[in-house]
Design an enzyme around this catalytic site. Structure first.
Site, PDB file in Angstrom:
ATOM      1  N   ASN A  27      -7.526   4.004   9.221  1.00  0.00           N
ATOM      2  CA  ASN A  27      -6.990   2.784   9.828  1.00  0.00           C
ATOM      3  C   ASN A  27      -6.957   2.833  11.347  1.00  0.00           C
ATOM      4  OD1 ASN A  27      -4.980   4.768   8.737  1.00  0.00           O
ATOM      5  ND2 ASN A  27      -3.646   3.673  10.150  1.00  0.00           N
ATOM      6  N   GLY A  71       0.810  -1.213   0.000  1.00  0.00           N
ATOM      7  CA  GLY A  71       0.000   0.000   0.000  1.00  0.00           C
ATOM      8  C   GLY A  71       0.847   1.268   0.000  1.00  0.00           C
ATOM      9  N   THR A  72       1.929   1.255   0.759  1.00  0.00           N
ATOM     10  CA  THR A  72       2.771   2.456   0.861  1.00  0.00           C
ATOM     11  C   THR A  72       3.318   2.839  -0.511  1.00  0.00           C
ATOM     12  OG1 THR A  72       3.378   1.859   3.115  1.00  0.00           O
ATOM     13  CG2 THR A  72       4.818   3.423   1.997  1.00  0.00           C
ATOM     14  N   THR A 113      12.089  -7.322 -10.739  1.00  0.00           N
ATOM     15  CA  THR A 113      11.493  -8.643 -10.959  1.00  0.00           C
ATOM     16  C   THR A 113      10.313  -8.822 -10.018  1.00  0.00           C
ATOM     17  OG1 THR A 113      13.621  -9.513 -11.654  1.00  0.00           O
ATOM     18  CG2 THR A 113      11.973 -11.139 -10.966  1.00  0.00           C
ATOM     19  N   CYS A 141      -0.912  13.069  21.108  1.00  0.00           N
ATOM     20  CA  CYS A 141       0.385  13.471  21.672  1.00  0.00           C
ATOM     21  C   CYS A 141       0.156  14.629  22.625  1.00  0.00           C
ATOM     22  CB  CYS A 141       1.335  13.989  20.593  1.00  0.00           C
ATOM     23  SG  CYS A 141       1.318  13.075  19.094  1.00  0.00           S
ATOM     24  N   SER A 187      -3.596  -3.658  -0.562  1.00  0.00           N
ATOM     25  CA  SER A 187      -2.428  -4.290   0.057  1.00  0.00           C
ATOM     26  C   SER A 187      -2.845  -5.666   0.563  1.00  0.00           C
ATOM     27  CB  SER A 187      -1.943  -3.408   1.211  1.00  0.00           C
ATOM     28  OG  SER A 187      -0.871  -4.038   1.856  1.00  0.00           O
ATOM     29  N   ALA A 188      -2.195  -6.706   0.028  1.00  0.00           N
ATOM     30  CA  ALA A 188      -2.651  -8.082   0.269  1.00  0.00           C
ATOM     31  C   ALA A 188      -2.684  -8.485   1.742  1.00  0.00           C
ATOM     32  CB  ALA A 188      -1.762  -9.057  -0.502  1.00  0.00           C
ATOM     33  N   HIS A 189      -1.722  -7.976   2.521  1.00  0.00           N
ATOM     34  CA  HIS A 189      -1.648  -8.473   3.905  1.00  0.00           C
ATOM     35  C   HIS A 189      -2.778  -7.934   4.781  1.00  0.00           C
ATOM     36  CE1 HIS A 189       0.411  -5.069   6.210  1.00  0.00           C
ATOM     37  NE2 HIS A 189       0.526  -4.641   4.972  1.00  0.00           N
ATOM     38  N   GLN A 198      -7.546  -0.062   3.738  1.00  0.00           N
ATOM     39  CA  GLN A 198      -8.339  -0.728   4.792  1.00  0.00           C
ATOM     40  C   GLN A 198      -9.698  -1.229   4.292  1.00  0.00           C
ATOM     41  OE1 GLN A 198      -7.447  -1.690   7.792  1.00  0.00           O
ATOM     42  NE2 GLN A 198      -5.465  -0.661   7.888  1.00  0.00           N
TER      43      GLN A 198
HETATM   44  N1  PLP Z   1      -2.691   3.114   4.070  1.00  0.00           N
HETATM   45  C1  PLP Z   1      -3.416   2.689   5.114  1.00  0.00           C
HETATM   46  C2  PLP Z   1      -4.741   3.334   5.404  1.00  0.00           C
HETATM   47  C3  PLP Z   1      -2.945   1.663   5.918  1.00  0.00           C
HETATM   48  O1  PLP Z   1      -3.668   1.249   6.964  1.00  0.00           O
HETATM   49  C4  PLP Z   1      -1.689   1.083   5.615  1.00  0.00           C
HETATM   50  C5  PLP Z   1      -1.118   0.045   6.492  1.00  0.00           C
HETATM   51  O2  PLP Z   1      -1.290   0.055   7.684  1.00  0.00           O
HETATM   52  C6  PLP Z   1      -0.983   1.551   4.505  1.00  0.00           C
HETATM   53  C7  PLP Z   1      -1.513   2.573   3.751  1.00  0.00           C
HETATM   54  C8  PLP Z   1       0.334   0.969   4.128  1.00  0.00           C
HETATM   55  O3  PLP Z   1       0.189  -0.305   3.558  1.00  0.00           O
HETATM   56  P1  PLP Z   1       1.425  -1.332   3.473  1.00  0.00           P
HETATM   57  O4  PLP Z   1       1.610  -1.873   4.837  1.00  0.00           O
HETATM   58  O5  PLP Z   1       0.962  -2.386   2.519  1.00  0.00           O
HETATM   59  O6  PLP Z   1       2.578  -0.585   2.951  1.00  0.00           O
END
Ligand code: PLP
Length: 387
Positions: free
Chosen positions: A155, A75-76, A241, A333, A203-205, A183
């Site tokens: 998230n 996802g990042t 790759t 914070c 994001s698969a995980h 999410q």
């Molecule tokens: N965006 C959101 C809303 C997320 O919750 C996350 C992961 O926690 C990400 C992006 C990043 O995804 P990844 O862990 O696959 O890089």
């Protein structure tokens, strides 16, 4: 009498356990099918075919064309691709986002703003985290074509945002619309023909697939240059790759999630309702951050619990861990503090109230909810607040 589970995992918004069906689909690509998908020989072509099938599966599940899907490392990377691409390839000089976004969105935008490549605006939201869409209209009307990056679901607190309405506003102002769907992807249905975003991510995980693999949907006609340069894989969108087993696993996990979506959603929403009910029974002055408590306005997978000030606030998650409950959390914070939740801070949450985020999956049970609430109630010792 029920026996207590030995360990309960309620951090599924961080990552989910791999589905055994997914592992089974991946294994041949970690063992016998080892060809490089860019190779022209038989073993290479066989692996290439698996990637293209995965691409078709993902495309089909969101109503896209296969050419609109590119695989990434997660996802990042997908968020970064959309953001850097919009600025550096499409030449946008203005972006609108919110302080509630994941750092995968906020940090690249802020880096570009700091480098002077972008004028960055933050959309207003109320204390529950609901976006002010009139402000979005105002911001879009006030300047040249912009990138709008607003997440579908938060998230940390679970708020669901109306991306259909945001998309319409963006379309009216010809803005480029990226929405972080990490999410929600595979937990809700997405149809790009209706939503019409320029970029969507997965994001698969986060849906019982493997870590380190994701995808980006880029609307056909939007030509964005690569973030990672090199071998021109993924039609020159993403060099390197391919993570073949990961890609196969992502597609399988996505397929399973959509296949079983209704049943799993009902099950997980049931767990969340039970959590809310039991927490209310067991802990005085329990509250819920954002819209987390509302079934139709928040992720069914996420419950963000705000607890009264306590002697063990600082050590809450650590103590939960010792009690064999895996959850995550944070607090707003306090001024000057380096750690904490930027989301809770942006909501103006009380920094004395600790937050625990319980995030659930199809693999959790009612007994685990009961166990987690009992563990929290046992740990939780409110202290009288002076004054
Ligand atoms: N965006 C959101 C809303 C997320 O919750 C996350 C992961 O926690 C990400 C992006 C990043 O995804 P990844 O862990 O696959 O890089």
């Amino acid at each position: 009498m029920t026996t207590a589970p030995s360990f309960v995992y309620f951090d599924n918004a961080a990552t989910t356990p791999l589905d055994p069906e997914v592992l089974e689909a991946m294994l041949p690509f970690l063992t016998q099918h080892y060809g490089n998908p860019s190779s022209l020989h038989g073993p290479g072509r066989q692996v290439r075919a698996a990637i293209e099938n995965a691409r078709k599966t993902v495309a089909h599940l969101i109503g896209a064309a296969p050419a609109e899907i590119s695989f990434t490392s997660g996802g990042t990377e997908a968020d970064n691709y959309a953001i850097f691409g919009s600025v550096r390839t499409l030449g946008l000089k203005r972006a609108i986002t919110s302080l509630l976004e994941h750092h995968a969105v906020l940090h690249p935008l802020q880096a570009l703003a700091k480098a002077g490549e972008l004028e960055l605006h933050y959309l207003r939201h109320n204390e529950q985290g609901t976006f002010d869409l009139a402000h979005l209209e105002e911001l879009l009307a006030a300047g040249p074509r912009a990138l709008v990056s607003l997440m579908q679901a938060n998230n940390e607190i679970g708020n669901l945002n109306d991306i259909a309405a945001i998309g319409e506003i963006c379309a009216r102002h010809e803005a480029i619309f990226h929405t972080d769907t990490v999410q929600t992807m595979a937990h809700y249905r997405h149809d790009v023909q209706q939503l019409k975003p320029h970029f969507l991510v997965g994001s698969a995980h986060k849906f019982h697939g493997p870590k380190g693999v994701g995808f980006i949907y880029t609307r056909s006609g939007v030509q964005v240059g690569p973030l990672i340069h090199g071998g021109s894989q993924e039609r020159n969108v993403r060099s390197g790759t391919e993570n073949v087993a990961g890609i196969v696993g992502l597609a399988k996990a996505f397929e399973i999630s959509i296949r079983d979506l209704a049943a799993h959603r009902a099950h997980v929403q049931g767990l969340k309702d039970r959590f809310i009910g039991k927490l209310r029974e067991e802990i005085a002055d329990v509250q819920f951050n954002g819209l987390s408590e509302l079934a139709d306005k928040s992720l069914y997978t996420v419950l963000s619990v705000s607890l009264p000030p306590s002697a063990i606030s600082e050590m809450l998650l650590f103590n939960l861990d010792i009690s064999k409950v895996a959850a995550s959390g944070g607090s707003a914070c306090t001024s000057g503090a380096q750690t904490g939740s930027h989301v809770l801070e942006a909501l103006g949450a009380d920094s004395d109230r600790p937050t625990v985020r319980f995030s659930m999956s199809k693999m959790n049970t009612e007994a685990e909810v009961d166990y987690a609430v009992a563990a929290l109630a046992k740990l939780y010792q409110p202290v009288a607040v002076q004054g």
